[in-house]
Write an enzyme that holds these catalytic residues in place. Sequence first.
Site, short mmCIF file in Angstrom:
data_model
loop_
_atom_site.label_atom_id
_atom_site.label_comp_id
_atom_site.label_asym_id
_atom_site.label_seq_id
_atom_site.Cartn_x
_atom_site.Cartn_y
_atom_site.Cartn_z
N ASP A 133 0.84 -1.20 0.00
CA ASP A 133 0.00 0.00 0.00
C ASP A 133 0.87 1.24 0.00
OD1 ASP A 133 0.98 0.09 2.54
OD2 ASP A 133 -0.95 0.02 3.56
N CYS A 189 -23.39 -3.95 4.13
CA CYS A 189 -23.50 -3.23 5.40
C CYS A 189 -24.95 -3.13 5.88
CB CYS A 189 -22.91 -1.82 5.27
SG CYS A 189 -21.12 -1.75 5.29
N CYS A 192 -26.64 -1.26 9.24
CA CYS A 192 -25.69 -1.19 10.35
C CYS A 192 -24.85 0.09 10.28
CB CYS A 192 -24.77 -2.41 10.34
SG CYS A 192 -23.54 -2.42 11.65
N CYS A 195 -19.83 1.11 13.09
CA CYS A 195 -18.51 1.72 12.95
C CYS A 195 -18.58 3.23 13.17
CB CYS A 195 -17.91 1.39 11.59
SG CYS A 195 -18.93 1.85 10.17
N CYS A 199 -16.97 5.40 16.52
CA CYS A 199 -15.76 6.21 16.32
C CYS A 199 -15.73 7.34 17.35
CB CYS A 199 -15.73 6.78 14.90
SG CYS A 199 -14.28 7.82 14.59
N CYS A 242 -5.67 2.60 15.50
CA CYS A 242 -6.97 2.39 16.13
C CYS A 242 -7.69 1.27 15.38
CB CYS A 242 -7.80 3.67 16.08
SG CYS A 242 -9.48 3.50 16.77
N CYS A 245 -13.34 0.75 14.57
CA CYS A 245 -14.33 0.55 13.51
C CYS A 245 -14.28 -0.86 12.95
CB CYS A 245 -14.15 1.58 12.39
SG CYS A 245 -12.58 1.51 11.52
#
Length: 372
Positions: A133, A189, A192, A195, A199, A242, A245
């Site tokens: 990446d 998804c 929902c 996430c 956050c 973190c 999520c």
Amino acid sequence: MMNTEQSAETLSALALDLGADVVGWADAQVPTTAVDEYTLWLAEGRHARMDYLERQLPRRADLGTSLPGAGRVLVLGISHAYAPPPRPAGGIRLGRVARYAWTPDYHDQLQPVLDRLSAEAAALGVQARGYVDHGPVMERLLGARAFLGWRGKSGMLVSTQLGAFFTLAVLLTDLPPAGEGPTAHPDRCGRCFRCAQSCPTGAIGPDRKIDAGRCLSYLTIEHRGPLPWERRRELGEWLFGCDICCEVCPWSVKAGTLARLFQPRPELAHPDLSRFFGVSERQFTREWAGSALLRPRRKGMARNALNVVGNLRDPQGWPLLLAGAEDPAWEVREAAAWALAQWGEWTAVERLRGDEHPDVRAAAERLLLERA
């Protein structure tokens, strides 16, 4: 010589043999709609200080600039959904590290896989170039178009098989595009919003766009200088990155523990915070070589450690407050002032009003004013 589909199947099979959990092919043509969306995200300033993303936009929009004649891309998904390793004895082991950083740097682990695939491609008469990446590639877009998953509301690629805890690598090839059938994985998804609701900084927007300047991963890894004042308490116990999520995603919960290629190391999952103090940048680089913890550099990790200590107020962190107040890096002393204030150590904060650096003095002054 193999035909196009035989070559694609050979490379797919080799990628799985080398440790990829899932693989898929996507056409190398980046849709205009995706480029427009990305351009708008940049124009809105949601990339924070990551100016390199703007510079790379032309190459991200045209994969042919990275591999002339690029027609099809092999996308690899590698799970890092492993269970936490045991906490080592000794040291000051506070705070949390994002799961992907529990192993030696995944770039270093995946590059040999891409090199092996590139060599096999060459033997098949196929030109290829691999990226983890670190290159100008929209990996998540390609992952969705390769049917490895869909871009969830968190902005992460989510898989019904792997959840949200997986890393992507791509192999650009000059194999001709397939150009048929559906172009992306359907969205799973549903209704929902766990996430976004979970956050702590509200970095996840309703449009599935991430405001990097509010994201804890950006703040603890990419952001240079003092942490934004209004985000310090929101960072909580996060030392590096973190996972919130990804952790709360029902697909991650359903997937459970999966990792095959990557294996966590206790010293990376639970680093000793004291090792970020009293050492030079060179010593820090040598000690954490091959680890993602190098990215914020020594003073960034010391800054993060003090923020964690300030939020948790765990007694074992006290020596770090003393070390931080005397640190040679002003950014670390500034973080120490804030952390000392959270502990109510106002005499120590008062002393930092006389610091040689104006930003440290200003922070101490602000804290004392806020106390009053």
